[in-house]
Write an enzyme that holds these catalytic residues in place. Structure first.
Site, PDB file in Angstrom:
ATOM      1  N   ASN A 146       6.650  -1.578 -22.138  1.00 21.45           N
ATOM      2  CA  ASN A 146       7.535  -0.450 -21.806  1.00 21.45           C
ATOM      3  C   ASN A 146       8.297  -0.002 -23.049  1.00 21.45           C
ATOM      4  OD1 ASN A 146       8.610   1.507 -20.208  1.00 21.45           O
ATOM      5  ND2 ASN A 146       9.760   0.140 -18.872  1.00 21.45           N
ATOM      6  N   HIS A 178      17.167   0.433 -13.614  1.00 24.21           N
ATOM      7  CA  HIS A 178      16.059   0.088 -12.723  1.00 24.21           C
ATOM      8  C   HIS A 178      16.427   0.178 -11.258  1.00 24.21           C
ATOM      9  CE1 HIS A 178      14.128  -1.777 -16.313  1.00 24.21           C
ATOM     10  NE2 HIS A 178      13.075  -1.315 -15.704  1.00 24.21           N
TER      11      HIS A 178
END
Length: 577
Positions: free
Chosen positions: A434, A465
């Site tokens: 990521n 998140h």
């Protein structure tokens, strides 16, 4: 094989087909000494639960790309499903559970994949075709930046509405609100207001979807595009602040390069945030790079950065992305096949199975945990590589020339699969997972907070998140492991650099330790809830927490500068270790 063992295996393998291909930008694990765990994936939530017709026991499946409530049916089959954390649901009910378009419902029924996930993949495939057309027929030499901005924006808005229906209003509200801040706020505060509004709205949506609406009937997960837009809004706001609100001498070299001297127009702002190439699955990119791409300066700008003319060339070439796109599409296909086979063969849900928790020995649990975490990766490889290919097909993502003199198209790449699978340190692993989210965290948090940058970066990553408890288990564990790994490396690595044999031994040991540590650390991220996380860690005796604490408490903190006193040729053999 005992009857009990056969029953356990049947329970863990007899589950409906899933297509958890939709990944949010999580989606991911993070990053070097400054890099935290960003998450095991763009919206890392696993297979969707299926809903039973029989009433009463309501369960929530949080282990897939789309989380939904489900009602468990009585009987032996349902009991087996519940034992591995799944509940059965008829296909017809599953297919219509989306706020987006239902025109692909027949295909969803045929494939046995939830409709919202079919819509996602369909949009990405259409975006891939549109990207080729965009590069060829709307190239900067044939049309104006205005036309390119307009096409990219309209197509992107259509994709969002197609996938998410009225939920897309959240995205548009956030974009318009933050543009108001961009226009009206002072340059000294524009980054603060944009950051708190974007992160606040994102957090409110996370909380409302999970704890207020409990993933009810309308459960399409719109948080993925919202997370990407939040990254872009905050990135742009900080870069405008750097360009208009700070002195040049106060900026780092990278901040100076990316600083924006003129606020974007409304169309430029919409195009940057909502273009069809990245609105669904990302990745985040820099405003200057995007505008250079739209205006046709992107590739030449990157070639000039590597002093192309100084290498003996008198004219700038026009590298084609076709080869890079082809390679990435092949990797996407392989990832899809692995997802449809390996991921279904080793479901995450069986980590809370009675046999795993109470009967398997510690070594078996350790190995099985590694295998299950490996099996959870292909869906992220699929989504991120496909998103990268879409941008490259449009001509965006050129990064210059690599060390071998070949054209490179990895400016927007979100992962390096080879380096992930061969990583010999926690830093190397997280630094190649990521990547764009890790870069965002570095630029808006790690480089700017005056105290405890690693801790604050982990906290921001967790908030971005979402609000599942599993995320915070992962990030807190990640802080311990990051500090412990750095301490061990600084204390012992230099002893293994004196010979090739010792270096091979060191690499083998650190590879195994890294892969097992990452599997242990990220397991809560895909399990999400408190109870299964505690159950898993208890079955593993909290071994990594204990080992990390002992290392931090009893090993001396040896500064990295002391290692650099070793012979320079030895230290430079493996800088990325």
């Amino acid at each position: 094989m005992s009857a009990e063992r056969r029953e356990r295996e049947a329970a863990c393998t007899a589950r409906p087909s899933y297509g958890a291909l939709v990944v949010a930008p999580t989606p991911s694990l993070l990053h070097g000494s400054w890099r935290p765990i960003v998450s095991l994936g763009l919206a890392a939530r696993s297979p969707p639960a299926r809903r039973s017709l029989a009433p009463r026991q309501v369960t929530h499946e949080h282990l897939g790309g789309r989380t939904r409530s489900s009602v468990a049916r009585g009987g032996a089959g349902a009991a087996a499903s519940r034992r591995c954390g799944m509940a059965a649901e008829p296909r017809s009910s599953l297919s219509y559970r989306t706020t987006g378009s239902t025109c692909l419902h027949p295909l969803s029924q045929l494939l046995g994949i939830p409709l919202d996930q079919v819509n996602f993949v369909a949009c990405q495939l259409v975006a891939l075709c549109a990207a080729f057309w965009f590069r060829i027929y709307l190239s900067p030499g044939k049309t104006s930046p205005l036309a390119r901005h307009t096409f990219a924006t309209i197509f992107g808005i259509y994709f969002v509405i197609f996938c998410f229906g009225w939920y897309s209003a959240h995205l548009f509200v956030l974009v318009l609100t933050c543009y108001g801040i961009m226009v009206t706020a002072s340059v000294s505060n524009i980054h603060r207001y944009s950051f708190f509004v974007a992160m606040g709205y994102l957090t409110m949506c996370h909380v409302s979807r999970i704890y207020i609406f409990h993933y009810g009937i309308l459960t399409t997960d719109f948080s993925g595009p919202l997370m990407i837009v939040t990254q872009k809004i905050t990135t742009l706001a900080f870069q405008v602040h750097d360009g208009l609100g700070r002195r040049a001498e106060d900026l780092s070299a990278e901040q100076h390069r990316l600083a924006i001297k003129v606020k974007p127009s409304f169309l430029e702002y919409l195009s940057y945030l909502l273009n069809f190439m990245s609105v669904i699955a990302g990745p985040c990119n820099n405003f200057k790079d995007y505008i250079a791409f739209i205006e046709g300066r992107h590739i030449h700008m990157k070639l000039l950065e590597v002093n192309w003319k100084e290498k003996g060339f008198h004219s700038l070439p026009e590298p084609s992305p076709t080869g890079a796109v082809t390679r990435k599409l092949c990797m996407t296909l392989v990832s899809l096949l692995l997802f449809l086979t390996l991921t279904k063969a080793f479901p995450v849900t069986c980590l809370v199975d009675d046999w795993f928790v109470h009967k398997a020995n510690f070594l078996t649990r350790l190995c099985y945990l590694y295998v299950v975490m490996q099996a959870s990766k292909p869906k992220y490889y699929f989504a991120w590589t496909l998103a990268d290919a879409v941008n490259n097909a449009a001509g965006f993502g050129f990064s210059g020339v690599d060390k071998n003199g070949n054209f490179s198209w990895d400016l927007l790449s979100n992962l390096n699969i080879w380096k992930i699978e061969t990583a010999t340190s926690f830093k190397m692993y997280l630094g190649n997972w990521n990547i764009q989210t890790a870069t965002w965290l570095k630029r808006v948090c790690y480089e700017r907070v005056p105290w405890y940058p690693t801790v604050f970066t982990f906290i921001l990553s967790a908030l971005w998140h979402g609000v599942y408890p599993g995320y915070y288990f992962t990030f807190l564990t990640g802080i311990l492991v990051t500090v412990a790994a750095r301490t061990v490396r600084n204390n012992y690595r230099h002893y293994f650099l004196s010979s090739k044999v010792l270096k091979v031994v060191y690499d083998a040991i650190t590879w195994a330790a890294t892969q097992l540590a990452v599997s242990y650390t990220v397991a809560p991220f895909v399990m999400l809830a408190v109870e299964p996380t505690i159950s898993l860690y208890k079955s593993m005796y909290f071994y990594l927490h204990i080992v990390s604490l002992l290392i931090i408490l009893f090993l001396p903190i040896r500064p990295q500068s002391s290692i650099q006193r070793q012979p320079q040729n030895s230290v430079n053999k493996k800088k990325t270790d």
